[in-house]
Design a protein around this motif. Sequence first.
Motif, PDB file in Angstrom:
ATOM      1  N   ILE A 155     -48.283  24.866  12.453  1.00 41.68           N
ATOM      2  CA  ILE A 155     -48.016  23.553  12.496  1.00 41.68           C
ATOM      3  C   ILE A 155     -46.874  23.452  11.423  1.00 41.68           C
ATOM      4  N   LEU A 156     -45.875  22.302  11.675  1.00 38.04           N
ATOM      5  CA  LEU A 156     -44.908  21.951  10.783  1.00 38.04           C
ATOM      6  C   LEU A 156     -45.662  21.137   9.770  1.00 38.04           C
ATOM      7  N   LEU A 157     -44.962  21.459   8.352  1.00 34.56           N
ATOM      8  CA  LEU A 157     -45.284  20.821   7.399  1.00 34.56           C
ATOM      9  C   LEU A 157     -44.038  20.043   6.485  1.00 34.56           C
ATOM     10  N   ARG A 158     -44.267  18.993   5.655  1.00 31.53           N
ATOM     11  CA  ARG A 158     -43.261  18.497   4.801  1.00 31.53           C
ATOM     12  C   ARG A 158     -42.947  19.325   3.651  1.00 31.53           C
ATOM     13  N   PRO A 170     -39.570  33.353  12.128  1.00 28.53           N
ATOM     14  CA  PRO A 170     -38.206  33.452  12.790  1.00 28.53           C
ATOM     15  C   PRO A 170     -38.237  32.132  13.890  1.00 28.53           C
ATOM     16  N   PHE A 171     -39.381  31.467  13.966  1.00 27.77           N
ATOM     17  CA  PHE A 171     -39.068  30.289  14.883  1.00 27.77           C
ATOM     18  C   PHE A 171     -39.043  28.921  14.280  1.00 27.77           C
ATOM     19  N   HIS A 172     -39.831  28.645  13.254  1.00 27.81           N
ATOM     20  CA  HIS A 172     -39.732  27.412  12.444  1.00 27.81           C
ATOM     21  C   HIS A 172     -39.361  27.757  10.947  1.00 27.81           C
ATOM     22  N   GLU A 173     -38.406  26.841  10.274  1.00 31.29           N
ATOM     23  CA  GLU A 173     -38.238  26.910   8.997  1.00 31.29           C
ATOM     24  C   GLU A 173     -39.453  26.264   8.177  1.00 31.29           C
ATOM     25  N   ASN A 174     -40.128  25.429   8.528  1.00 30.73           N
ATOM     26  CA  ASN A 174     -41.151  24.755   7.763  1.00 30.73           C
ATOM     27  C   ASN A 174     -42.498  24.606   8.387  1.00 30.73           C
ATOM     28  N   CYS A 175     -43.037  25.900   9.075  1.00 28.71           N
ATOM     29  CA  CYS A 175     -44.192  25.762   9.179  1.00 28.71           C
ATOM     30  C   CYS A 175     -45.248  26.715   8.264  1.00 28.71           C
ATOM     31  N   LEU A 176     -46.489  26.337   8.538  1.00 31.93           N
ATOM     32  CA  LEU A 176     -47.523  26.828   7.527  1.00 31.93           C
ATOM     33  C   LEU A 176     -47.266  28.218   7.235  1.00 31.93           C
ATOM     34  N   GLU A 177     -47.030  29.275   8.269  1.00 34.08           N
ATOM     35  CA  GLU A 177     -47.201  30.542   7.958  1.00 34.08           C
ATOM     36  C   GLU A 177     -45.878  30.833   7.419  1.00 34.08           C
TER      37      GLU A 177
END
Length: 292
Positions: A155-158, A170-177
């Motif tokens: 999930i994407l975070l602020r 490698p997929f999202h710059e701002n996900c929880l993981e």
Amino acid sequence: MLLGALEAGGTKMVCAIGNENGEILEQVSIPTETPEITMPKLLSFFKGKKIEALGIGCFGPIDLNRDSDTYGCITTTPKKAWQYFDIAGTFKRELGVPVGFDTDVNGSVLGEYTWGIGRGLKSCIYITIGTGVGVGVIADGRLLHGMLHPEGGHILLRKLPNDTYKGFCPFHENCLEGLAAGPAIEGRYGKKAVELSDQKEVWEMEAEYIAQALVNYTCVLSPQRIILGGGVMHQTQLLPLIRERFAQLLNGYLKTKELEDLDSFIVLQSLNDKQGIMGALKLGMMELESGI
């Protein structure tokens, strides 16, 4: 009743023999290498043990659609040797017993729901925060599946304005993981989490990201309890910070008896890090009882 259990992780495979009461009678750990190297060792452990069923809680993503040609397979994992390997089907063919199959974190939430701190509830979620982040969900007394299975670690975070770390996903710059798993802590500070225990700012940032995620899970999934596990949660100073920031972010929006007592709503795992392997026992038992 003798049951087999496999907690299949990206680093190690934990194999166990247990019973319908969740008791572990025998357990070994085998490194996760390629299927050609690892599978014979796993099969050798279970063969001849007279188990009635096997349950597998597996790293993913995995295919849980029984109507799919790739049901029982690990699918688009970064571990290329395991991509589209039919792990459930291989065990079923080689052992000749029913095989229950789900994600490792769904196995963990099932273990806590059956024998641990989720017992007696209708809904709860389990979140592991370690090398990666995974989320298992019990909704209305059942493991949650849909198009696939929960991938709550992404999930994407602020992002906080003072956080210059790009994130390791490698997929999202701002996900929880990518922002809060163990490798993110090490990537951001240049040290492992255990070496940063006395650094308050490290754990305030970690609590911020985890609390953001928990607010999202609470609003969408409406769990009666949130259970936290994984290596990062071994930092004892973290849980109170998460609860405090969660309350601030939720800001009184929801009013329930569960949320009146955050010490009972946001809790640590209760099965001494055996929730995954115990949940795998339950997966095997459920498959045997289903008669599928």
